[in-house]
Design a protein around this motif. Sequence first.
Motif, PDB file in Angstrom:
ATOM      1  N   ALA A   1     -29.071 -33.180   6.725  1.00  0.00           N
ATOM      2  CA  ALA A   1     -29.135 -32.724   7.928  1.00  0.00           C
ATOM      3  C   ALA A   1     -28.989 -31.074   7.957  1.00  0.00           C
ATOM      4  O   ALA A   1     -29.641 -30.622   8.960  1.00  0.00           O
ATOM      5  CB  ALA A   1     -28.569 -33.310   9.078  1.00  0.00           C
ATOM      6  N   GLY A   2     -28.102 -30.514   7.497  1.00  0.00           N
ATOM      7  CA  GLY A   2     -27.796 -29.191   7.584  1.00  0.00           C
ATOM      8  C   GLY A   2     -28.401 -28.206   6.615  1.00  0.00           C
ATOM      9  O   GLY A   2     -28.591 -27.009   6.986  1.00  0.00           O
ATOM     10  N   LEU A   3     -28.841 -28.686   5.607  1.00  0.00           N
ATOM     11  CA  LEU A   3     -29.311 -27.634   4.372  1.00  0.00           C
ATOM     12  C   LEU A   3     -30.794 -27.672   4.482  1.00  0.00           C
ATOM     13  O   LEU A   3     -31.647 -28.138   3.589  1.00  0.00           O
ATOM     14  CB  LEU A   3     -29.056 -27.856   3.155  1.00  0.00           C
ATOM     15  N   THR A   4     -31.448 -26.765   5.383  1.00  0.00           N
ATOM     16  CA  THR A   4     -33.000 -26.869   5.720  1.00  0.00           C
ATOM     17  C   THR A   4     -33.274 -25.492   5.585  1.00  0.00           C
ATOM     18  O   THR A   4     -32.556 -24.636   5.586  1.00  0.00           O
ATOM     19  CB  THR A   4     -33.375 -27.236   7.005  1.00  0.00           C
ATOM     20  N   VAL A   5     -34.700 -25.003   5.219  1.00  0.00           N
ATOM     21  CA  VAL A   5     -34.965 -23.618   5.059  1.00  0.00           C
ATOM     22  C   VAL A   5     -34.531 -22.744   6.397  1.00  0.00           C
ATOM     23  O   VAL A   5     -34.010 -21.714   6.293  1.00  0.00           O
ATOM     24  CB  VAL A   5     -36.633 -23.446   4.621  1.00  0.00           C
ATOM     25  N   GLU A   6     -34.853 -23.490   7.546  1.00  0.00           N
ATOM     26  CA  GLU A   6     -34.697 -22.905   8.791  1.00  0.00           C
ATOM     27  C   GLU A   6     -33.025 -22.396   9.062  1.00  0.00           C
ATOM     28  O   GLU A   6     -32.877 -21.561   9.568  1.00  0.00           O
ATOM     29  CB  GLU A   6     -35.181 -23.739  10.021  1.00  0.00           C
ATOM     30  N   ASN A   7     -32.361 -23.491   8.687  1.00  0.00           N
ATOM     31  CA  ASN A   7     -31.028 -23.506   8.913  1.00  0.00           C
ATOM     32  C   ASN A   7     -30.404 -22.155   8.091  1.00  0.00           C
ATOM     33  O   ASN A   7     -29.570 -21.515   8.508  1.00  0.00           O
ATOM     34  CB  ASN A   7     -30.141 -24.667   8.598  1.00  0.00           C
ATOM     35  N   TRP A   8     -30.854 -21.944   6.862  1.00  0.00           N
ATOM     36  CA  TRP A   8     -30.505 -21.048   6.135  1.00  0.00           C
ATOM     37  C   TRP A   8     -30.941 -19.823   6.457  1.00  0.00           C
ATOM     38  O   TRP A   8     -30.251 -18.788   6.145  1.00  0.00           O
ATOM     39  CB  TRP A   8     -31.014 -21.458   4.439  1.00  0.00           C
ATOM     40  N   ARG A   9     -32.254 -19.479   6.851  1.00  0.00           N
ATOM     41  CA  ARG A   9     -32.731 -18.554   7.281  1.00  0.00           C
ATOM     42  C   ARG A   9     -31.844 -17.895   8.581  1.00  0.00           C
ATOM     43  O   ARG A   9     -31.481 -16.975   8.888  1.00  0.00           O
ATOM     44  CB  ARG A   9     -34.312 -18.465   7.826  1.00  0.00           C
ATOM     45  N   GLY A  10     -31.359 -19.147   9.457  1.00  0.00           N
ATOM     46  CA  GLY A  10     -30.374 -18.521  10.604  1.00  0.00           C
ATOM     47  C   GLY A  10     -29.053 -18.030  10.019  1.00  0.00           C
ATOM     48  O   GLY A  10     -28.549 -17.213  10.767  1.00  0.00           O
ATOM     49  N   PHE A  11     -28.634 -18.738   9.099  1.00  0.00           N
ATOM     50  CA  PHE A  11     -27.318 -18.370   8.542  1.00  0.00           C
ATOM     51  C   PHE A  11     -27.577 -17.025   7.737  1.00  0.00           C
ATOM     52  O   PHE A  11     -26.544 -15.937   8.416  1.00  0.00           O
ATOM     53  CB  PHE A  11     -26.824 -19.206   7.149  1.00  0.00           C
ATOM     54  N   LEU A  12     -28.606 -16.602   7.159  1.00  0.00           N
ATOM     55  CA  LEU A  12     -28.782 -15.098   6.897  1.00  0.00           C
ATOM     56  C   LEU A  12     -28.877 -14.340   7.923  1.00  0.00           C
ATOM     57  O   LEU A  12     -28.282 -13.213   7.833  1.00  0.00           O
ATOM     58  CB  LEU A  12     -30.073 -15.033   5.807  1.00  0.00           C
TER      59      LEU A  12
END
Length: 160
Positions: free
Chosen positions: A140-151
């Motif tokens: 649920a948490g490790l998606t391309v979109e979520n990682w871009r948000g983290f960055l």
Amino acid sequence: MLFHVSIDADDPRHVAEVIAELWGGVALPFPPVIAGSWMAMAGDDRRTTVEVYPRGTELVEAEGDADAMGVIGGNGARSATHLAIATDKGVEEVLALAKREGWPVKYRKRGGVFGVLELWVEGSRMIEVLTPEMQAEYRAGLTVENWRGFLSAAGMAPAA
């Protein structure tokens, strides 16, 4: 099943970009372990990822309530290589197995997103073991979109 693996390379960004190209995925910075790291994300339903650390990175066990970290070392007994694997066992079963083997183990919540059991095989190689509940958090948490948000939140411009 395998979720991710880490390797080291002379040019982590380039290696991640080539792997991502092979998968039809994306390459993005991966700063949590050690500066200069990149990752290739397949973008598949498993969230398959290869983390690429700078050559010579060694993972070391952190004291107390902290995540393992990367340091540049002499390629001794430790390395950057680790696996995140799924198990159908519960937390208590994994803890019992680690105790039986005499291997260090502790629960960690990676980036507040998903939990893992850091299992240190023979006290020197880390395997992140994910129970069924942890696997659901990971997916649920490790998606391309979520990682871009983290960055973006960290002030790092994600790659296009």
